[in-house]
Structures are given as C-alpha cells and as structure tokens.
Design an enzyme around this catalytic site. Sequence first.
Site, mmCIF file in Angstrom:
data_model
loop_
_atom_site.group_PDB
_atom_site.id
_atom_site.type_symbol
_atom_site.label_atom_id
_atom_site.label_comp_id
_atom_site.label_asym_id
_atom_site.label_seq_id
_atom_site.Cartn_x
_atom_site.Cartn_y
_atom_site.Cartn_z
ATOM 1 N N GLU A 152 7.800 14.134 -6.563
ATOM 2 C CA GLU A 152 8.579 15.266 -6.066
ATOM 3 C C GLU A 152 7.950 16.572 -6.559
ATOM 4 O O GLU A 152 7.545 16.687 -7.706
ATOM 5 C CB GLU A 152 10.023 15.161 -6.565
ATOM 6 C CG GLU A 152 10.927 16.290 -6.074
ATOM 7 C CD GLU A 152 12.349 16.181 -6.619
ATOM 8 O OE1 GLU A 152 13.261 16.756 -6.001
ATOM 9 O OE2 GLU A 152 12.543 15.528 -7.669
ATOM 10 N N LYS A 191 15.548 15.837 1.719
ATOM 11 C CA LYS A 191 16.473 15.317 0.707
ATOM 12 C C LYS A 191 17.923 15.576 1.086
ATOM 13 O O LYS A 191 18.335 16.713 1.327
ATOM 14 C CB LYS A 191 16.149 15.967 -0.642
ATOM 15 C CG LYS A 191 16.943 15.423 -1.818
ATOM 16 C CD LYS A 191 16.479 16.132 -3.097
ATOM 17 C CE LYS A 191 17.223 15.646 -4.320
ATOM 18 N NZ LYS A 191 16.805 16.410 -5.522
ATOM 19 N N CYS A 248 14.440 11.561 -5.608
ATOM 20 C CA CYS A 248 15.065 11.858 -6.901
ATOM 21 C C CYS A 248 16.570 11.550 -6.970
ATOM 22 O O CYS A 248 16.960 10.407 -7.104
ATOM 23 C CB CYS A 248 14.782 13.316 -7.277
ATOM 24 S SG CYS A 248 14.979 13.672 -9.056
#
Length: 267
Positions: A40, A111, A154
């Site tokens: 990321e 995301k 994440c």
Amino acid sequence: MWAAVIQMQSIGDLNYNCERAHRLVEAAAGRGAKLIALPEYFSCLGPPESIRAHAQLLDGPLVQGFQQQARDKGVFLLLGSIPERSAESEKIYNTAVLLQPSGEILACYRKIHLFDIDIPGRVRFRESDHILPGKEIITTALPGEEFTVGLTICYDLRFPELFRALVSRGAEIILTPAAFSQVTGRDHWEVLLRARAIENQTYILAPAQYPHPAQSLRTYGRSLIVDPWGVVLAQAADREDIIYADLDRRHLQRLRVELPCLASRCL
C-alpha cells in the site's frame, strides 16, 4: 505459480520510492516470480497532504512506468496502492492496480473500508477526511493462468464479509497490500491474515510497509504469504525485503474437497 511479495520502506519522496520499487520488481522477476506484489502507498507514504500531493490519474506517468516494466519482464504486477486523483472531488482514491504481462491494466480496486479511528486523548485519524471510499468488489482471472485473484487493501482485512464475497466470486488468491499500524500489527496482523486464509481456503499475499528510519509513521511490516490451510509460507524480515512462495492450485482444490467448508455454508 511462483509469487513474490515485496516489503518496502517508503517515504514522502515519490522518485526515491519508485526507484526502489523498480529495483525490487527487477530482482523478483530475476528470481522467476510470475506474480509480484508491492505494498500500500508504495510510491508515497506520509501525512495525508503529502499523499494527496502525489495523486495521479491511472493513465499518468506513475502507472505507465510500471506498465512498461510489467511488459518488459512478462509478469503480473500489483501496484499495492497508489493515490488516484478523482475527477469529481478534491479527495482522492486509495487504489490498487493489477497489471498483466502485456502491460495493460487488468483490474483496479478502490479501497472500500476507510480507517477512521478516534480514541479521546490518544489518537484521532480519519482516512475518510481525504480519501473517497470505493464501491466495487473486484476479482479477476489471470490470463494464461488457472488462478482467480481478489483485491483488498489494509483495513479491509478486518472485514471478513469482503473476503467471503471475493471467494464467492471465485477468488483463490487474495492480495492484501498494507501499511498496517505497528500498534495493532503486533497483535492482529498475522492472526487476521491466517484467519482470512483458513476460513476462505485461499492463498493470501500481504505486502506491507516497514518504517524507514526517516519515517514518522510507524508501520508494522512482517509481510506474509499464507496458504489455504493457514500455514505461513514466507515472512519478511524487519527491513526492505522480498519473500517468495509457490502457489499450488491443486493443493487449494484438494483442501476445499477434503474440508468442504465453502460448499457447506448456509449463508
């Protein structure tokens, strides 16, 4: 499929980070990796204003440079995430870009779950103040290979329903690039990755950020490759590193037959 996960120590300098990333991808390809994953914000990691300042469109020079490398090396390359400029807002997307060996973009994932936390007197961080949430669950078959891949980033790791949705759409490998916090990473990072692998009977590749000495953001590192039984096949050291593992689809299929959790689910 021989896969490589790259652990980086990114800072707020885009040129420095990209130079390191290109070298690491080169090294992984030189070891025969067919699927290579970067973490990321590999291109820029720092305060929100620094990340936003380096945002680009998907047809910008950042992605183009790695498209050329994917083409030259003939590899699938995950740009674990980049700050993607939005045409509709001053906010940006946190976007993972999967390139195919032709250099073309195979899939993009923005995301979905944004890290918003407010512990009075201790810490307040709201990713949603500067990041737009994605809305699409993304899987894709790897052309010329047998595997189907699902994409996460994440904080998504804490939401098992997303991982199950990816598996319901055919995912056999789930990519989870991260810049996981050091505080939570010590207790939760490996546990959650192994849990997601076990309950979904998938391989999980988790390239992470380890803090650079000049970086104030304390990330955890310990990048992992986990198999569908929850076995850690490889773990990165506490430094810039590349880890490798062989992803065996027959092993995955055999486990799904012998322990038919996915076939037995009621919901």
